[in-house]
Design an enzyme around this catalytic site. Structure first.
Site, PDB file in Angstrom:
ATOM      1  CG  ASP A   1       0.300  -0.179   8.644  1.00  0.00           C
ATOM      2  OD1 ASP A   1       0.438  -1.184   9.375  1.00  0.00           O
ATOM      3  OD2 ASP A   1       0.941   0.120   7.988  1.00  0.00           O
TER       4      ASP A   1
ATOM      5  CE  LYS B   1       0.862   1.621   4.434  1.00  0.00           C
ATOM      6  NZ  LYS B   1       1.667   2.819   4.741  1.00  0.00           N
TER       7      LYS B   1
HETATM    8  O1  C5P Z   1      -0.042  -0.263  15.531  1.00  0.00           O
HETATM    9  P1  C5P Z   1       1.482  -0.330  15.277  1.00  0.00           P
HETATM   10  O2  C5P Z   1       2.181  -1.821  15.824  1.00  0.00           O
HETATM   11  O3  C5P Z   1       1.586  -0.207  13.801  1.00  0.00           O
HETATM   12  O4  C5P Z   1       2.225   0.819  16.128  1.00  0.00           O
HETATM   13  C1  C5P Z   1       3.621   1.014  16.325  1.00  0.00           C
HETATM   14  C2  C5P Z   1       3.985   1.985  17.075  1.00  0.00           C
HETATM   15  O5  C5P Z   1       3.791   2.963  16.131  1.00  0.00           O
HETATM   16  C3  C5P Z   1       2.946   2.303  18.239  1.00  0.00           C
HETATM   17  O6  C5P Z   1       3.520   1.777  19.483  1.00  0.00           O
HETATM   18  C4  C5P Z   1       2.935   3.577  18.549  1.00  0.00           C
HETATM   19  O7  C5P Z   1       4.324   4.265  19.125  1.00  0.00           O
HETATM   20  C5  C5P Z   1       3.275   4.266  17.040  1.00  0.00           C
HETATM   21  N1  C5P Z   1       1.845   4.612  16.357  1.00  0.00           N
HETATM   22  C6  C5P Z   1       1.461   5.749  17.009  1.00  0.00           C
HETATM   23  N2  C5P Z   1       0.275   6.197  16.334  1.00  0.00           N
HETATM   24  C7  C5P Z   1      -0.594   5.298  15.344  1.00  0.00           C
HETATM   25  C8  C5P Z   1      -0.034   4.330  14.870  1.00  0.00           C
HETATM   26  C9  C5P Z   1       1.219   3.796  15.466  1.00  0.00           C
HETATM   27  O8  C5P Z   1       1.842   6.641  17.702  1.00  0.00           O
HETATM   28  N3  C5P Z   1      -1.653   5.719  14.918  1.00  0.00           N
END
Ligand code: C5P
Length: 358
Positions: free
Chosen positions: A155, A10
């Site tokens: 995502d 994506k």
């Molecule tokens: O959800 P995911 O594992 O992809 O997120 C990884 C890290 O990225 C989270 O722990 C957070 O620190 C950051 N993040 C964020 N806001 C989001 C998505 C991710 O701060 N919307």
């Protein structure tokens, strides 16, 4: 028997980030777009007394244990199903490992689709997967999958929708938008690593400097999601309006029928969609800003429909109406030693049609 599933990449057609939240995440408003580029995931599964997972890959950079998103997804899905199975997952990496393309997240959804197909093959009454057409997933089953996906990563859920997708909240709240017409896409994968957590921390510092309060950030993202909805959909899909909650999505909806007539061109969205990560990533990595300029062909700005960092990078992309323009962009990147991939945007129906078609 085994099931092979395409796991498509994506890009983000725009990405607005809010102020940091108490839960450690950031509210977002983004439009995801799936691409033809894919990894191939092969899943073999059979019911067993105990769950045993095995993961292999042709790429040594891919973790082959519980850190892998595909592993997490399969483990969670089996738990949700109340099933135990022996599952082997092979990840044939073809996508660039570069951040920003959602490759690991797509792998997780492909592993789930493969797992369900495998379990269905052995048990036609398998509780999660009883519909023939993947695209026709019922609302209940889809929301169950979306929940599992959201636990694996912000995502991941978008890959359960495919095509052009609006992403809200922390990115996991997803709504199908009418597909943009397929356009040529050049993905640049420079030899630069960008840490997403660091990019978010840099964003937090910027919020402090600029005094972006959580109220202002909610208002900003509400406005942005309305703008995305009206640019891509000519309004917001009626059936999804309520779930959008307080995100500020307008109450008057259009409908979802049919691909949008050249939304990228018609709405001139390129002039206003931004990726907020560029504001913190480009100052740290000026070479990425230069690659964006090369993709956009800044001396002739009409060439690219749009050029941007994808997610927090370091992948960047340019969108073009003609193959010639896209090939010319690849050539410009080649002369400065930056790797590129020529592909096309992938609408939702093709995304689902091609996922299991081999
Ligand atoms: O959800 P995911 O594992 O992809 O997120 C990884 C890290 O990225 C989270 O722990 C957070 O620190 C950051 N993040 C964020 N806001 C989001 C998505 C991710 O701060 N919307």
């Amino acid at each position: 028997m085994s099931t092979r599933v395409r796991s498509h990449a994506k890009i983000n057609l725009g990405l607005g980030i809010g102020a940091p939240r108490a839960d450690g995440f950031h509210a977002l408003a983004t439009v995801y777009q799936t691409l033809e580029l894919f990894d191939l995931i092969t899943v073999t599964a059979r019911p067993a007394a105990e769950t045993a997972l095995r993961l292999t890959s042709n790429d040594s950079q891919v973790p082959t244990d519980g850190r892998n998103t595909a592993w997490k997804m399969v483990e969670l899905a089996l738990k949700t199903l109340g099933q135990t199975a022996e599952v082997a997952i092979h990840i044939d990496k073809r996508l660039p490992v570069q951040g920003g393309l959602g490759a690991g997240s797509a792998n997780a959804v492909a592993a789930l689709v493969g797992l369900e197909a495998e379990l269905r093959a052995g048990d036609s009454a398998s509780p999660l997967f009883e519909q023939k057409a993947l695209e026709g997933w019922g609302t209940h089953k889809l929301s169950q999958r979306l929940e599992i996906a959201a636990q694996v990563g912000s995502d991941v859920p978008l890959f359960l929708i495919g095509g052009t997708v609006l992403g809200l909240d922390r990115g996991q709240e997803v709504y199908p938008l009418p597909d943009i017409e397929p356009v040529w896409c050049v993905v640049a994968t420079p030899d630069v690593g960008v840490s997403t957590p660091q990019a978010f921390r840099d964003w937090d510092s910027l919020c402090v400097t600029e005094g972006l309060t959580s109220e202002a950030s909610t208002a900003k993202l509400g406005e942005l999601s309305r703008a995305y909805a009206s640019a891509f959909a000519g309004g917001f899909p009626r059936g999804y309006r309520q779930e959008a909650g307080s995100s500020g999505v307008p109450a008057e909806g259009g409908d979802l029928a049919g691909p949008q007539e050249s939304a990228l061109v018609r709405t001139g969205i390129s002039s206003w969609i931004q990726n907020d990560f560029e504001r913190v990533v480009f100052p740290q990595h000026p070479s990425l800003a230069e690659i964006k300029r090369i993709l956009a062909a800044s001396e002739t700005p009409e060439v690219a429909l749009h050029a941007s960092l994808s997610g927090s990078g370091s992948a960047l992309y340019g969108l073009y109406l003609t193959r010639e323009d896209a090939e010319a962009a690849c050539e410009r990147l080649r002369t400065v030693g930056v790797k590129s991939h020529l592909t096309r945007t992938l609408p939702r129906s093709a995304y689902w049609r091609e996922m299991l078609s081999h």
